[in-house]
Design an enzyme around this catalytic site. Sequence first.
Site, PDB file in Angstrom:
ATOM      1  N   TYR A 181     -15.334  11.377   8.171  1.00 51.50           N
ATOM      2  CA  TYR A 181     -14.666  11.495   9.354  1.00 51.50           C
ATOM      3  C   TYR A 181     -13.946  12.811   9.087  1.00 51.50           C
ATOM      4  O   TYR A 181     -13.642  13.389   8.229  1.00 51.50           O
ATOM      5  CB  TYR A 181     -13.483  10.443   9.136  1.00 51.50           C
ATOM      6  N   THR A 209       0.904  -1.344  -0.039  1.00 54.34           N
ATOM      7  CA  THR A 209       0.066  -0.005   0.132  1.00 54.34           C
ATOM      8  C   THR A 209       0.880   1.389   0.181  1.00 54.34           C
ATOM      9  O   THR A 209       2.085   1.318   0.472  1.00 54.34           O
ATOM     10  CB  THR A 209      -0.978  -0.025   1.329  1.00 54.34           C
ATOM     11  N   ASP A 210       0.250   2.308  -0.417  1.00 56.16           N
ATOM     12  CA  ASP A 210       0.996   3.813  -0.414  1.00 56.16           C
ATOM     13  C   ASP A 210       0.989   4.151   1.163  1.00 56.16           C
ATOM     14  O   ASP A 210       1.713   5.142   1.435  1.00 56.16           O
ATOM     15  CB  ASP A 210       0.554   4.629  -1.382  1.00 56.16           C
ATOM     16  N   GLU A 211       0.238   3.439   1.880  1.00 60.62           N
ATOM     17  CA  GLU A 211       0.185   4.092   3.347  1.00 60.62           C
ATOM     18  C   GLU A 211       1.354   3.889   3.857  1.00 60.62           C
ATOM     19  O   GLU A 211       1.842   4.521   4.858  1.00 60.62           O
ATOM     20  CB  GLU A 211      -0.916   3.426   3.984  1.00 60.62           C
ATOM     21  N   LYS A 234       2.209  -3.495   6.994  1.00 58.46           N
ATOM     22  CA  LYS A 234       2.367  -3.504   5.596  1.00 58.46           C
ATOM     23  C   LYS A 234       4.099  -3.051   5.296  1.00 58.46           C
ATOM     24  O   LYS A 234       4.622  -3.791   4.536  1.00 58.46           O
ATOM     25  CB  LYS A 234       1.526  -2.672   4.549  1.00 58.46           C
ATOM     26  N   TYR A 245      -1.744  -0.668  10.800  1.00 57.12           N
ATOM     27  CA  TYR A 245      -1.920  -1.317   9.505  1.00 57.12           C
ATOM     28  C   TYR A 245      -0.689  -0.966   8.601  1.00 57.12           C
ATOM     29  O   TYR A 245      -0.044  -2.064   8.081  1.00 57.12           O
ATOM     30  CB  TYR A 245      -3.512  -1.086   8.700  1.00 57.12           C
TER      31      TYR A 245
HETATM   32  N1  LIG Z   1      -8.081  -2.024  -0.576  1.00 55.00           N
HETATM   33  C1  LIG Z   1      -7.295  -1.282  -0.819  1.00 55.00           C
HETATM   34  O1  LIG Z   1      -7.697  -0.052  -1.273  1.00 55.00           O
HETATM   35  C2  LIG Z   1      -5.767  -1.350  -0.895  1.00 55.00           C
HETATM   36  C3  LIG Z   1      -4.795  -0.435  -1.095  1.00 55.00           C
HETATM   37  C4  LIG Z   1      -3.489  -0.584  -0.940  1.00 55.00           C
HETATM   38  C5  LIG Z   1      -3.245  -1.852  -0.609  1.00 55.00           C
HETATM   39  N2  LIG Z   1      -3.912  -3.287  -0.526  1.00 55.00           N
HETATM   40  C6  LIG Z   1      -3.239  -4.429  -0.191  1.00 55.00           C
HETATM   41  O2  LIG Z   1      -3.872  -5.240  -1.015  1.00 55.00           O
HETATM   42  C7  LIG Z   1      -4.127  -6.556  -0.601  1.00 55.00           C
HETATM   43  C8  LIG Z   1      -5.508  -6.915  -0.679  1.00 55.00           C
HETATM   44  O3  LIG Z   1      -6.380  -6.049  -0.183  1.00 55.00           O
HETATM   45  P1  LIG Z   1      -8.082  -6.188   0.010  1.00 55.00           P
HETATM   46  O4  LIG Z   1      -8.539  -4.756  -0.058  1.00 55.00           O
HETATM   47  O5  LIG Z   1      -8.342  -7.167  -1.281  1.00 55.00           O
HETATM   48  O6  LIG Z   1      -8.110  -7.007   1.251  1.00 55.00           O
HETATM   49  P2  LIG Z   1      -9.457  -7.948   1.642  1.00 55.00           P
HETATM   50  O7  LIG Z   1      -9.614  -7.804   3.216  1.00 55.00           O
HETATM   51  O8  LIG Z   1     -10.450  -7.525   0.976  1.00 55.00           O
HETATM   52  O9  LIG Z   1      -9.178  -9.178   1.697  1.00 55.00           O
HETATM   53  C9  LIG Z   1      -8.032  -9.866   2.455  1.00 55.00           C
HETATM   54  C10 LIG Z   1      -8.072 -11.586   1.785  1.00 55.00           C
HETATM   55  O10 LIG Z   1      -6.834 -11.934   2.720  1.00 55.00           O
HETATM   56  C11 LIG Z   1      -7.636 -13.225   3.347  1.00 55.00           C
HETATM   57  N3  LIG Z   1      -6.727 -13.385   4.575  1.00 55.00           N
HETATM   58  C12 LIG Z   1      -6.554 -12.636   5.597  1.00 55.00           C
HETATM   59  N4  LIG Z   1      -5.845 -13.080   6.334  1.00 55.00           N
HETATM   60  C13 LIG Z   1      -5.394 -14.118   6.178  1.00 55.00           C
HETATM   61  C14 LIG Z   1      -4.530 -15.183   6.358  1.00 55.00           C
HETATM   62  N5  LIG Z   1      -4.004 -15.154   7.636  1.00 55.00           N
HETATM   63  N6  LIG Z   1      -4.218 -16.590   5.735  1.00 55.00           N
HETATM   64  C15 LIG Z   1      -4.882 -16.455   4.345  1.00 55.00           C
HETATM   65  N7  LIG Z   1      -5.684 -15.562   3.963  1.00 55.00           N
HETATM   66  C16 LIG Z   1      -5.928 -14.278   4.757  1.00 55.00           C
HETATM   67  C17 LIG Z   1      -8.945 -12.729   3.675  1.00 55.00           C
HETATM   68  O11 LIG Z   1      -9.894 -13.925   3.950  1.00 55.00           O
HETATM   69  C18 LIG Z   1      -9.423 -11.955   2.418  1.00 55.00           C
HETATM   70  O12 LIG Z   1     -10.011 -12.736   1.639  1.00 55.00           O
HETATM   71  C19 LIG Z   1      -3.854  -6.241   0.866  1.00 55.00           C
HETATM   72  O13 LIG Z   1      -2.478  -6.812   0.998  1.00 55.00           O
HETATM   73  C20 LIG Z   1      -3.646  -4.808   1.071  1.00 55.00           C
HETATM   74  O14 LIG Z   1      -2.800  -4.612   2.042  1.00 55.00           O
HETATM   75  C21 LIG Z   1      -5.325  -2.804  -0.508  1.00 55.00           C
END
Ligand SMILES: NC(=O)c1ccc[n+]([C@@H]2O[C@H](COP(=O)([O-])OP(=O)(O)OC[C@H]3O[C@@H](n4cnc5c(N)ncnc54)[C@H](O)[C@@H]3O)[C@@H](O)[C@H]2O)c1
Length: 349
Positions: A214, A130-132, A161, A157
Amino acid sequence: MKLLVTGGAGFIGSAVVRLAMSRGHGVINLDALTYAACLENVASVADDPRYAFEQADIRDRAALDRIFAAHKPDAVMHLAAESHVDRSIDGPGDFIETNITGTYNMLEAARAYWTTQGKPAGFRFHHISTDEVFGSLPADPAVKFTEDTPYDPRSPYSASKAASDHLVRAWAETYGLPVVLTNCSNNYGPFHFPEKLVPVIILNALAGKPLPIYGDGSNIRDWLFVEDHADALLLVLEKGALGCSYNIGGENERTNLELVRTLCAILDDLRPKAAGSYADQITFVTDRPGHDARYAIDPSRIRAELGWRPSVTVEEGLRRTVQWYLDNEAWWRPLQERHGVGQRLGTKA
Ligand SMILES: NC(=O)c1ccc[n+]([C@@H]2O[C@H](COP(=O)([O-])OP(=O)(O)OC[C@H]3O[C@@H](n4cnc5c(N)ncnc54)[C@H](O)[C@@H]3O)[C@@H](O)[C@H]2O)c1
């Protein structure tokens, strides 16, 4: 290619699974099925013989070894994570265990498998982040996150990451594991779990509930349509320079208030209220502790090296997203019953 995708039952992971399958790849979807998962997200590909699902936890090293040995993937796309900042404020432990220890387990399982395969040069471990991790930017539009911006995570979080990114780079430097990394901005789109801002606003609007913003709504995010993101991730996997990281943004900076007003205007058009606008439901609530002011991606590297740009503006992507939620109540209605959904979280600090 045969891809091992972790977190493929989540929001972004499922978009990656669907797109990868549509492009002829095979996929092993490894997911623990936490509260955030939904196998409906991949129902459209579940019967394809090139698809396999493995319910497993990335904290369970033995399970990971078994899955690598059984499926022999050509590459890993690691998306499994605890992903909700508000939940990380109330309970950081799961974030440390899954995002840091889980990524460590993935790296070790991948390294052991890659070694037993004779260290094929074409193998990739693609870490999705993530960019965070870069912290918070000032309002100046000329200042954006590049791949060289120093890490400065500010929530449990983003700190978890950031730690996982460091581990991935260390495994590349120390053991030669062939990795690529990506850091993306805020995603939105179909199948977004209904605890995140965009679906919360759409579904609260339709239910006649307050639309919570928020603080004063001035926080800026760079909104990326999830299907564009999945496209960029597959491109980086196939063409990204070894050991390199790429920032992926939507080129669509908006304040949260602007974003919510846009959603209200789209809803006014697609599902008009009997009287007034959905914007009348906007309510300002207590800010998130440590709420980062601004995230914005400098997309120069991915644009120059890989020729990638997002395909939609945020207005186009949001219109498609709103229409999808209007058409898919059977998907989102049951998810609203899951633990914590619909409640204000992350105010404990
Ligand atoms: N959503 C965003 O805007 C965003 C932005 C930047 C980066 N990301 C990154 O992208 C990735 C996906 O994000 P997302 O929004 O789809 O998340 P999400 O929460 O929708 O999905 C996460 C998935 O990971 C699975 N999971 C969680 N813990 C687990 C474990 N211990 N073992 C196996 N599976 C597990 C969950 O069951 C779920 O299906 C993450 O790594 C997140 O940090 C997301």
